[in-house]
Design an enzyme around this catalytic site. Structure first.
Site, PDB file in Angstrom:
ATOM      1  CD  GLU A 191      -0.403   0.284  -8.139  1.00  0.00           C
ATOM      2  OE1 GLU A 191       0.620  -0.414  -8.105  1.00  0.00           O
ATOM      3  OE2 GLU A 191      -1.347   0.074  -8.884  1.00  0.00           O
ATOM      4  CD  GLN A 214      10.100  -4.164  -8.968  1.00  0.00           C
ATOM      5  OE1 GLN A 214      10.612  -3.396  -9.761  1.00  0.00           O
ATOM      6  NE2 GLN A 214       8.820  -4.066  -8.614  1.00  0.00           N
ATOM      7  NE  ARG A 238       4.807   4.519  -4.862  1.00  0.00           N
ATOM      8  CZ  ARG A 238       5.557   4.962  -3.878  1.00  0.00           C
ATOM      9  NH1 ARG A 238       6.704   5.534  -4.141  1.00  0.00           N
ATOM     10  NH2 ARG A 238       5.184   4.841  -2.633  1.00  0.00           N
ATOM     11  CB  CYS A 239       1.628   2.260 -12.336  1.00  0.00           C
ATOM     12  SG  CYS A 239       0.450   2.069 -13.647  1.00  0.00           S
TER      13      CYS A 239
END
Lengths: 191, 784
Positions: free
Chosen positions: B738, B221, B368-369
């Site tokens: 998110e 990522q 996702r945060c």
């Protein structure tokens, strides 16, 4: 992964005859599918091996078996075993208590085993350990009963049959699958 | 206001279909495991079956005898090269391959390389490791006990304590609690869960012995940051490293850390001079790569009798596993957890977090945060409900009473954040209206009278995303800017390259839409490239909903730089002064004479063919964007559940999601992001847990035990939005990926607890499986 498994079964034999068999750790070990005693260290300590296949994992355990207690009066025996998978993938320890109770129609054999499995095998969780132990126990009972009959007909014990570990697993797996997707749970054999 | 472009241009606000989907739908995606190079060989990790054990010996002889096996690398081999340990992203170090002892089940112990995957897998089975089991530490609450085994004797501090972190005014908060007439508290565990991306982690490492260049195709990522870390740790000159992040099948934070498998593949390629592929299995991914959450939290709220909140106090124990491999900005050991005051006006707050080691897989990644925002949001939204029950007031009313008002932004929180903008009541009122909240409450009352169980759960979360401003935010020292480089070709088509990396977010569509908005070049004429460190400008990558807030800012600013040069060229072509020109998306025209115009395509051609005297040729720009602040998206989610009182089975009847992420680039993609995040939130709330038994055996390490929600479990999502632009962002956007994962777990849990609240239930820990509800119903005498 610690599990406690309680099982019992009855045999139509007098208690003293059953007791003679139960208190002999060599005999008991031979009734466990895939297990064998490889060396006697003394009267109470043995070296042994057991092969178990769960799904894709074949596990060959080597370990020690110790006779912790033989209580003639109460017809109770306690065996402690511990072992490690020879490839270092899992380890297991077990405390097995076997107790006999005289009944009108024969003898009741009660077993309580506490098994602690560490490592890859333990990832399968309780469902596989219970199922595998179920299948192994039924095989154990079958051999135990056969042997009792042999004692009547033969002086020497018959050879211990090697266990079909794959069959044990496929049987346990199919029981798990049937439990999830419906179907009866009592037909023992595999797919 | 964002000027509306034509559908042909397809700027912001258009639901342009995703340009990347064609190749994915046709099976033409190019993922790491699709990379096949000549003479490529395969790696397989040997992993520890035990959670804590001494390694007495490693015997590789049998493995080496398997036909096709080329090498078996052990920890001792790596130690000789000084590579047995590697730094984590958070001031700790992690074993690449274990030496001395193992610290969690499935830890990496040896790396087998063979001509085929099958030979590598077979040989890995034959590596014999002699272990001596050690006492295992599983429960983080016992990590600091006097008799707890010390897991990390390699550290100076002979304790399992990693860090203590606190923020806020402890004394003032304590005083507020003393004075407050109402005090409430909730203890909640946000369980260990795992992002479980459909594509597991992996790489192909190719060291070219002739050029001495290392190319690594990586599930990354953050390809640039990974290149720099490879250079710093491996000692390879950075110009000789090329990291390529090809198509990524979901990341969710799982692909931010560097994993031992990557390092082993690189070492093996250096050793063998051949490309080495290593791709994990599903179980390896779940059991050894970055987990998320595992926060054991307690929140207390002090309030007036009328429900006006006065103070918040939060204590948290964080289980980081065997190594502190949290991927968090350097100054934030507990991430942005101090967002825990949420959408509410707390005059006082204090928050403290202690991190500990246990015999579990390392991690603490941001699933996702934005770094622990999900934990914080869950906690405050749960605590507000518990307060509502205590005051016997409606949870919606309690929230509306305590919201920060729209005219109070920018709003300084007691824990140090400056919220950019918000209108919390507007989002909540919209959600209440869509839900028909009053009627639902009436229905609930009637059902209760009939003995039926129905619950309504609210969550009015505030998010913090877009890390982050350089003065506060860095990861491993690298400032958290991001970048965009745009080149306009002579025919008016364009290519843009960014420092981010899409893993399914739709960057190939949304970033061109920003350029289309700013320059009027049709979105179909713009190609977007990311993930190749040889070509893309440096950036920190995609996670924590930072792509739009940070790289989106860079894209917008780079476009505007190009527009300024285009203005000069247009003035030259139209023979007027720059001040006489006006812009509308796609062209400059002379004020008062709209027919005298030059399109961006004509201007682009002139940039290469008819250059104004004294001007450089070409039409391109690059921008490294340092955001002035974070952005604070928000929303209100409402969940309605029905519970079978006989079985405890929970049915999510409705789920209403009103999101506010500021100005929207592509409404369809935003909605898709919300659907995906809500499905993940559902999985977390009801289905997912990576648990360990008392011996440290993983009990959630495969898809038989770690469940993903499918279409069967997932309800219909009713989505809507409000729009409160970010005042500091070039296009007023805030980021959205998110929000649904952050905001939804509390809504699900609040709904279930609400259905049981009349029985005295105040909290149930996730995942709320039916059996847990059934047990409660049985205890309360409801279920038979």
């Amino acid at each position: 992964m610690a599990v406690r498994i309680e099982k019992s079964f009855r045999v139509p034999e007098p208690i003293e005859k059953v007791w003679a068999l139960l208190k002999d750790p060599r005999a008991v070990a031979n009734f466990v599918p895939g297990a064998k005693i490889t060396e006697a260290l003394d009267d109470r300590n043995f070296k042994g091996a057991i092969s178990v296949k769960v799904g894709p994992a074949v596990t060959d355990f080597k370990g020690e078996l110790h006779v912790e207690r033989v209580d003639e009066q109460n017809h109770e025996v306690q065996l402690d075993g511990k072992g490690q998978d020879i490839r270092g993938k899992s380890s297991a320890s077990m405390k097995l208590i076997g107790k006999l109770n005289a009944r009108d129609d024969g003898t009741e054999v009660k077993t309580v085993s506490e098994v602690n499995v560490v490592g890859i095998l333990a990832q399968f969780g309780g469902r596989m350990i219970y199922d595998v132990s179920d299948v192994m126990f039924r095989e154990f009972v079958k051999r135990f009963q056969e042997r009792l009959q042999h004692i009547e007909t033969e002086a020497e014990p018959g050879p211990s049959e090697p266990v079909n570990a794959a069959k044990v697993v496929s049987s346990a797996l199919s029981r798990s699958v049937r439990r999830v997707f419906g179907g009866s749970d009592d037909s023992g054999e595999g797919f | 206001m964002i000027q509306q472009t034509s559908p042909e241009i397809g700027g912001m606000g258009h639901s342009v279909k995703r340009k990347e989907d064609r190749r994915f739908l046709l099976g033409k995606g190019n993922y790491v495991d699709d990379i096949h190079l000549p003479h490529m060989v395969y790696g397989q990790l040997v992993r520890s079956p035990f959670a804590h054990a001494l390694i007495k010996s490693v015997n590789t002889e049998a493995a080496m005898r398997v036909p096709g096996v080329l090498a078996v690398i052990t920890g001792e081999d790596l130690a000789k090269a000084g590579l047995a340990w590697m730094p984590t992203l958070f001031f700790d170090k992690q074993m690449v391959l274990a030496t001395g002892k193992v610290l969690f089940q499935s830890q990496e112990v040896a790396f087998v390389v063979a001509e085929t995957r099958f030979a590598a897998a077979d040989a890995a089975e034959l590596v014999e490791v002699d272990y001596e089991e050690l006492p295992v530490l599983v429960d983080p609450h016992h990590a600091l006990d006097a008799d707890a085994p010390i897991l990390r004797p390699d550290r100076e501090e002979k304790s399992n304590h990693i860090f203590h972190w606190e923020v806020g005014d402890r004394a003032a908060t304590a005083k507020a609690f003393e004075k407050a007439p109402v005090r409430t508290e909730v203890t909640a565990v946000f369980q260990r869960c795992h992002p479980a991306p459909l594509e597991t982690c992996g790489c192909v490492a190719d060291f070219n012995t002739a050029t001495e260049r290392l190319t690594v195709w990586l599930t990354s990522q953050a390809p640039h940051a990974h290149r720099t870390l490879f250079a710093l740790v491996g000692g390879i000159p950075e110009n000789n490293i090329r990291v390529i992040s090809p198509d990524i099948g979901g990341g969710f934070g799982n692909k931010v850390p560097i994993y031992p498998g990557y390092v082993c593949a690189v070492v093996a390629s250096l050793k063998l001079g051949r490309p080495v592929k290593w791709v994990e299995t599903r179980s390896e991914n779940l059991q050894s790569t970055g987990f998320a959450r595992d926060y054991h939290m307690r929140a207390e709220i002090a309030s007036e009798s009328d429900g006006t909140v006065k103070a918040l106090r939060v204590q948290t124990l964080a289980d980081h596993g065997a190594f502190n491999a949290a991927a968090q900005p350097t100054k934030f050991p507990a991430g942005l957890f101090s967002i825990c005051t949420g959408s509410y006006k707390f005059p006082n707050a204090f928050c403290e977090v202690d991190g500990v080691y246990t015999n579990k897989a390392p991690g603490g990644i941001a699933y996702r945060c934005s770094f622990r925002v999900t934990e914080a949001s869950y906690l405050i939204e749960r605590a507000m409900d518990v307060l509502a029950y205590q005051l016997n007031t409606d949870p919606a009313e309690l929230r509306l009473k305590n919201f920060i008002r729209p005219d109070e932004f920018p709003y300084e929180t007691p824990l140090g954040w400056s919220y950019d903008s918000g209108n919390y009541a507007a989002a909540m009122n919209k959600a209440l209206e869509i839900a028909g909240y009053r009627e639902l409450r009436k229905e609930q009352e009637e059902k209760r009278r009939r003995g039926e169980l129905m619950g309504i759960g609210l969550s009015s979360f505030t998010e913090v995303v877009g890390a982050g401003p350089a003065h506060t935010f860095d990861i491993a020292g690298l400032k958290m800017f991001d970048s965009c480089e745009i080149r306009i070709h002579p025919t008016g088509k364009a290519i843009a390259r960014l420092g981010t990396k899409s893993q399914g977010q739709g960057h190939e569509t949304t970033f061109p839409q920003i350029i289309a908005q700013e320059l009027g070049i049709p979105v179909s004429d713009i190609t977007l490239e990311e993930g190749d460190t040889d070509t893309a400008p440096y950036g920190l990558g995609t996670y924590a909903s930072r792509s739009t807030p940070v790289a989106g800012g860079a894209t917008s600013v780079a476009s505007r730089k190009i527009r300024e040069k285009a203005r000069k060229i247009a003035a030259h072509l139209l023979e007027v002064s720059e001040e006489d020109l006006e812009w509308e998306p796609g062209k400059f025209f002379v004020k008062g004479a709209p027919s005298k115009a030059k399109t961006i395509q004509e201007i682009a051609f002139a940039a290469y063919t008819n250059i104004p005297p004294g001007m450089e040729a070409g039409l391109e720009a690059v921008d490294y964007y340092d955001p002035p602040n974070l952005t604070f998206p928000f929303g209100t989610y409402i969940c309605v559940v029905d519970i079978d009182k006989g079985t405890g089975e929970i049915k999510v009847r409705r789920f209403i999601a009103v999101d506010d992420c500021g100005n929207i680039i592509n409404p369809m993609i935003v909605e898709g992001q919300i659907h995906g995040g809500l499905a993940e939130g559902l999985g977390i709330a009801f289905m997912q847990l990576i648990s360990y038994d008392e011996s440290g055996n993983v009990q959630g390490g495969n898809f038989m035990d770690y469940l993903l929600p499918t279409a069967v479990e997932t309800p219909y999502w009713e989505t809507d939005k409000t729009c409160t632009p970010s005042p500091h962002h070039p296009i007023g956007a805030k980021g959205v990926g998110e929000s649904p994962n952050v905001g939804s777990p509390a809504a699900f849990v609040n709904a279930v607890v609400d259905a049981l609240s009349h029985l005295g239930v105040r909290h149930i820990d996730m995942p709320i499986a039916s059996w847990k509800v059934w047990q409660i119903l049985k205890e309360k005498g409801v279920a038979a």
